[in-house]
Structures are given as structure tokens and as C-alpha cells.
Design a protein around this motif. Structure first.
Motif, PDB file in Angstrom:
ATOM      1  N   ALA A   1       0.747  -1.174  -0.010  1.00 33.38           N
ATOM      2  CA  ALA A   1       0.001   0.540   0.314  1.00 33.38           C
ATOM      3  C   ALA A   1       1.053   1.037  -0.217  1.00 33.38           C
ATOM      4  O   ALA A   1       0.725   2.262  -1.176  1.00 33.38           O
ATOM      5  N   ASN A   2       1.676   1.514   0.745  1.00 28.78           N
ATOM      6  CA  ASN A   2       2.820   2.682   1.343  1.00 28.78           C
ATOM      7  C   ASN A   2       3.821   2.700  -0.457  1.00 28.78           C
ATOM      8  O   ASN A   2       3.633   3.923  -1.209  1.00 28.78           O
ATOM      9  N   ALA A   3       4.103   1.871  -1.527  1.00 27.95           N
ATOM     10  CA  ALA A   3       4.420   1.950  -2.517  1.00 27.95           C
ATOM     11  C   ALA A   3       3.510   2.446  -3.983  1.00 27.95           C
ATOM     12  O   ALA A   3       3.657   3.473  -4.219  1.00 27.95           O
ATOM     13  N   GLU A   4       2.060   2.165  -3.860  1.00 26.80           N
ATOM     14  CA  GLU A   4       1.205   2.552  -4.091  1.00 26.80           C
ATOM     15  C   GLU A   4       0.348   4.032  -3.815  1.00 26.80           C
ATOM     16  O   GLU A   4       0.270   4.702  -5.030  1.00 26.80           O
ATOM     17  N   LEU A   5       1.042   4.462  -2.502  1.00 32.10           N
ATOM     18  CA  LEU A   5       0.138   5.013  -2.225  1.00 32.10           C
ATOM     19  C   LEU A   5       1.172   6.678  -2.831  1.00 32.10           C
ATOM     20  O   LEU A   5       1.134   7.629  -3.354  1.00 32.10           O
TER      21      LEU A   5
END
Length: 624
Positions: free
Chosen positions: A336-340
Motif C-alpha cells: 500500500a505504501n508503494a502504491e500510495l
């Protein structure tokens, strides 16, 4: 599923423990049976060869060849010494006719047997045929014993029979070694020895009629009728080991009673042995209660152990699941952090649109809250109007009687003034003023909306209040020709209550009584008072009874008597609140209102009010 597994484990452990316990108990019981069988064989069978040796003494053969008193005396002496040496009950010799020629017990009158014909005995018949025999029987003197016989030969010819009677009393002392109820049955399956006296001389199985006739002819058991054994037992014999096993049949109470034990679960193991060469069986009834109790404890322990293991496995599985969830959450968070980071721009626009939509939803929510608040205010207003309507209806009902009284008193005052009786007119007008004040106090609750007017208890003369209530109905009583029986004299009963409210209750009760007698052929109104004993909340109380001669109250009336808006009057003649108000007023000064029918016809309402006591209540002047 888990409960089923725990139950199955407990049942399996229970069955295994019970099987092991029963096997151990069986082994121990078999050991005791072997020891007991050895004792029986040692004490009984050791004397079986004795009859075969009796013919070796010449005096016995001479007695059979040439019976005489001298030969009989010598034979008796020999048999007596032999019997004393062996410790048997008797040793005797028969001739070929079955008559006792010599006996070891010639000194005993009741058991000498000399001259007695015992040709019907099986031991004589078998020995006369040239065969040695042994069996149990009850002797002619009534003493049971084990008889062994052997033919006496003179060359190839049988000239007599030698018999020895072996006593069984010594075996009675060996029952304690078995430690459980036990018995010994002979070849006829008749109990000849038992640790339970009531079992002796009973048949383990029904005897055929032919067999019973043979036993009676041989008098094997004397004159006994041989009832059935009190327990139903199914036996099976292992031909190789000669072990006997059985099952007890029947209800618990019967089995427990037959075994002489307290009523409990009929759970016994039946084991036995067949005695070699005697056709006797030894049976022991061993209780399985201790084994079953231990098996139950083991089963519970097994179930608890399995439950513990299941809980441990569940804890371990839960812990593993939590660890997997943590790892999964960590991976999802990293993704999720990467996608964010990649979609910051796009998400910013979406947040802006979301803020706009949120403002619109907030505005709609505020409008909804205003609408809900308005609806709540409407509901509160409706609730107030409902309470106000109920209170107005109650006040309207309570004003009916004072208004009627004012109408009557004002008419009387006008008539008195026309006649020039100003004193009577002034008294009526003063009562009208008091009624007006009373109406003002009745109307006062409307000002406070839902609050009840405060009750001010004081010492009140019940008799005066009754007279005042009857005075308001004076004109109606005369007009309807009602006979009034007022047994409540002024000054006799002093109650602790509010005088105005007590009068209002009595006015309602009197008015209801008059309405109930409207169509009665005999109209009688009776008012009495009496002292009642202590009750739950009132130490001493005055019971005021208002009784009419109407038709009384029905079961439906009793069921709904104190319900609001329930009335027995015609439509429009009442609101059905009078008795409800009276009950509430009585409850305010710790009183009560009850109703019942009287045997002579009519209804009676009983108003209970506290008695004024100087030691408990302040010394206030008595209010009329």
C-alpha cells in the motif's frame, strides 16, 4: 465437533477402564473361587474313599452274612470309632434290602438310623447296582450332608452297602474368604449352601415335573418345596476350564433387595466354578460399583485431558494464524505504501472531490437533524396533550359530585330563604362555599400540569367525613328511597389521612353504590367501620366498608375493576376513572381499596386507612 470428540474420548477411556477393572476383578474373584473350591474339595472329597474300605473289616462282612446282636454290636463299635477318627457325621452299613444294620451313631436317638429302611435313597440303589456314588441329600433326621456309598462284596455278590455322611457345616465358615454373596448348587441346580440364608434350597432353574417327582420320592431335600431362586441368572460354562459366567436379569430394586444391599444400579458380575467329580457349582456375585466408579473417574479424566489437548491445539493454531495475519498485514502495508507514493497526484484529486461530497453530506445531515428535532418536539407536545387529556378527564369526573352537591345545596338555600329560614340557608351556603373551595383544590392539579397535589395527612374523624359524604347525596337518597344504615359514629374512629381526599373517595364509593342499586327492588346502603390488625405497611388500620344491595360484580368486573376507562355504567354515564382515582388516593395515605360480593346480594368496597396514634403521629386537631 469438539464436544463430540471429547465425549467420544471420555467414553472410550471409560469403556477401556471398565474392561480392565472388570478383568482385574474377575481375576481376583477367580483366584478366590479356586481357593474356595480347593477348600470344599479338601473337606468333602477326602472322605469319599472311606466306604470302599469298610468291607475290609471282617466284622462288617460277618454282620451281613449272619446278622446277629453280637455282630451288630461289634460293627457299631467299629463304625463309631471310625466316624470319630474321620470327623464325619455318620457311617452306616445297609443290607441288600436297604435296612440299616449298623451305624456309628447308635448313641444318638435322633440320628442312629438303625433298623431304618432307606431303600428309596439313590446312594443305596446305585451301590446295590455295583456302582459307587456320592450326592447331596437331607437325611431322615433333617440334617443335610454329602453322602458317599460303595457296594460291599462277598465274592462276586453284593451283600450290602457302606455309606458315609459328610457334614457341610464347616464350609459355612469359609464364606468370608470370598468377600461377596456366594452359593453352592448341586447337580440339580438347587442351592444347598449359601452366604445368604434366604437363597438356601431354591432352584436356579425350573425343575421338570418328572424330576420333581423323582426328588420327592428319593426325599433328597426332605419335604421342602424348592422355590425358584429370587434372581434370574443366565449361566454359561466353559467346558475346558470349567469356569462359569452369568448375567443378572431383572430390575434394580429386585436385584438389590435379593443381594441384601441398598437400592442402587443392579451391576454385578456372576462368576463360578464346577467342582471336579462332584457336579457342584460355586457361584459368586461380585459388585461392579467400584469398578464402574473408577471407570467413570477415568473417563472424566480422559475427557478433561482431551479437552486440554484440544484447547492447547486451538491456542497453537490461533497463535499461528495471528502470526500469519501479522506477516500478511505487513506485506499489504508495504504494498500500500508503494502504491500510495505512485498515486499521490490521483489521490489528491479524489480527496478534493471527497471533501466536496462530504460538505454536501454534512449539510444534508444538518437538515435531517433539524427535521428530527422538530419531530421530537411534536412527539413531546403530543405526549403532553395526552397527559393533559387524561388529567382533564379525571378532574371532570371528580367535579361531577361537588357540582351536584352545589346544585342541591343552592336549591335548598333558595327554598329556605323563601320560607324565611335564613339560618338554614346560611348553613347551606357555607357548605356550598366549602364545596367551591374543594373544587378549587381539585382543579389545582391543572396548574402544575402533571404534578399531583400534595397530601397533608392529619387526624381525621371518619364518622364526620362519612356524614358529610352522605349529606351530599341527601336529596338523591330520599328521591330514590334508599335505606341508609350508617354504623360509623362520629368521634369513634380517628384516621391519619387527608380529610378532603378521604371525603372524595367516600363520595365516589357512595355514588357508585347508588348507581348499582338504580334498578334493585330493595335499596339498602350500609356503611360500617372496624379495626383491622397489623398489615405489611400499616401497623393498625381502619376498614371502612360501603355495601350496596345491587346485583354485585361479575368475574369480568373483578378482572378490569381498577383499569382506567372501564365502567359498568351505560354509555355516557361515566368515564371509568372513579375507582382508579379512589385507589390512587387510598395508596397516597398508605391505604388500600378492595371489592368483593356479599352472600346476601350486592357488592362491598372496603377502604383501608391508617389509624391515628398519638405515639406515632403529631398531635394535630381532629379534622371533621
Amino acid at each position: 465437533m469438539a464436544l463430540a470428540l471429547i465425549a467420544a474420548a471420555g467414553f472410550w477411556v471409560y469403556e477401556r477402564s471398565f474392561a480392565q477393572g472388570a478383568s482385574s476383578l474377575k481375576a481376583a474373584s477367580n483366584g478366590r473361587l479356586d481357593l474356595f473350591a480347593s477348600v470344599v474339595e479338601a473337606r468333602v472329597r477326602r472322605l469319599e474313599p472311606v466306604p470302599a474300605t469298610i468291607q475290609l473289616n471282617p466284622v462288617v462282612v460277618r454282620l451281613l452274612q449272619a446278622p446277629s446282636a453280637a455282630h451288630a454290636l461289634a460293627a457299631n463299635d467299629y463304625l463309631s470309632r471310625l466316624n470319630a477318627h474321620l470327623g464325619s457325621l455318620a457311617v452306616f452299613v445297609l443290607d441288600v434290602r436297604g435296612v440299616v444294620l449298623a451305624s456309628s451313631n447308635t448313641a444318638l436317638r435322633d440320628d442312629s438310623l438303625r433298623g431304618e429302611d432307606v431303600s428309596y435313597r439313590p446312594y443305596y440303589l446305585e451301590a446295590l447296582a455295583g456302582r459307587s456314588t456320592r450326592h447331596f441329600a437331607i437325611g431322615s433326621g433333617g440334617h443335610a450332608g454329602y453322602f458317599a456309598s460303595h457296594p460291599i462284596y462277598d465274592g462276586p455278590r453284593v451283600v450290602g452297602v457302606a455309606v458315609i455322611k459328610i457334614g457341610l457345616d464347616a464350609l459355612e465358615q469359609t464364606w468370608p474368604m470370598l468377600g461377596a454373596p456366594a452359593l453352592v448348587a448341586d447337580a440339580n441346580q438347587v442351592v444347598i449352601l449359601s452366604s445368604q440364608p434366604q437363597w438356601r434350597y431354591t432352584s436356579l432353574a425350573p425343575l421338570p415335573t418328572e424330576r420333581r417327582v423323582d426328588l420327592q420320592l428319593a426325599q433328597t431335600y426332605g419335604a421342602l418345596r424348592l422355590p425358584l431362586f429370587p434372581l434370574s441368572v443366565e449361566l454359561s460354562v466353559n467346558e475346558d476350564s470349567q469356569e462359569v459366567q452369568g448375567l443378572l436379569l431383572g430390575d434394580e430394586a429386585r436385584v438389590s433387595a435379593a443381594l441384601g444391599q441398598a437400592r442402587s444400579r443392579a451391576d454385578f458380575m456372576v462368576l463360578g466354578r464346577s467342582l471336579d467329580g462332584m457336579d457342584w457349582r460355586v457361584l459368586i456375585f461380585t459388585s461392579l460399583a467400584a469398578v464402574r466408579h473408577q471407570a467413570l473417574l477415568d473417563g472424566v479424566g480422559g475427557a478433561v485431558s482431551v479437552a486440554f489437548l484440544l484447547l492447547l491445539a486451538l491456542y497453537w493454531a490461533q497463535r499461528q494464524r495471528i502470526e500469519r495475519q501479522k506477516l500478511g498485514a505487513k506485506r499489504q502495508l508495504e504494498q500500500a505504501n508503494a502504491e500510495l507514493e505512485q498515486e499521490v497526484g490521483r489521490r489528491t484529486q479524489e480527496l478534493t472531490d471527497a471533501n466536496t461530497l462530504l460538505r454536501k453530506e454534512v449539510a444534508e445531515r444538518e437538515q435531517t437533524e433539524k427535521t428530527l428535532r422538530a419531530a421530537q418536539n411534536e412527539l413531546v407536545h403530543a405526549g403532553k396533550m395526552a397527559v393533559l387529556g387524561q388529567l382533564a378527564a379525571s378532574i371532570t369526573h371528580e367535579l361531577t359530585q361537588p357540582l351536584g352537591g352545589i346544585r342541591t345545596l343552592s336549591g335548598n338555600a333558595a327554598e329556605f330563604m323563601r320560607r324565611g329560614n335564613h339560618g338554614a340557608a346560611q348553613e347551606n351556603l357555607s357548605i356550598v362555599a366549602r364545596l367551591v373551595d374543594q373544587m378549587a383544590r381539585i382543579i389545582d392539579p391543572l396548574k402544575s400540569f402533571s404534578r399531583k397535589s400534595s397530601s397533608r395527612p392529619e387526624a381525621t374523624d371518619v364518622g364526620r367525613i362519612v356524614e358529610q359524604a352522605l349529606f351530599l347525596f341527601q336529596l338523591r337518597l330520599r328521591h330514590e328511597k334508599v335505606e341508609t344504615d350508617n354504623r360509623c359514629e362520629p368521634g369513634r374512629w380517628i384516621a391519619w389521612c387527608d380529610a378532603n381526599r378521604l371525603e372524595q373517595v367516600l363520595v365516589n364509593l357512595v355514588g357508585s353504590a347508588l348507581d348499582a342499586m338504580r334498578d334493585a327492588p330493595r335499596k339498602t346502603l350500609r356503611i360500617t367501620a372496624e379495626l383491622r390488625p397489623e398489615q405489611e405497611q400499616v401497623p393498625l388500620a381502619i376498614a371502612i366498608q360501603v355495601q350496596d344491595s345491587g346485583k354485585g360484580l361479575s368475574e369480568a368486573d373483578f378482572a378490569h375493576l381498577f383499569e382506567p376507562f372501564y365502567t359498568t355504567k351505560a354509555s355516557g354515564a361515566g368515564l371509568g376513572l372513579g375507582l382508579v382515582i379512589c385507589r390512587d388516593i387510598a395508596a397516597e395515605f398508605q391505604g388500600a381499596l378492595q371489592a368483593h360480593n356479599v352472600p346476601e346480594g350486592g357488592a362491598c368496597f372496603t377502604l383501608t386507612v391508617p389509624l391515628w396514634q398519638a405515639s406515632l403521629h403529631p398531635k394535630t386537631p381532629v379534622t371533621p
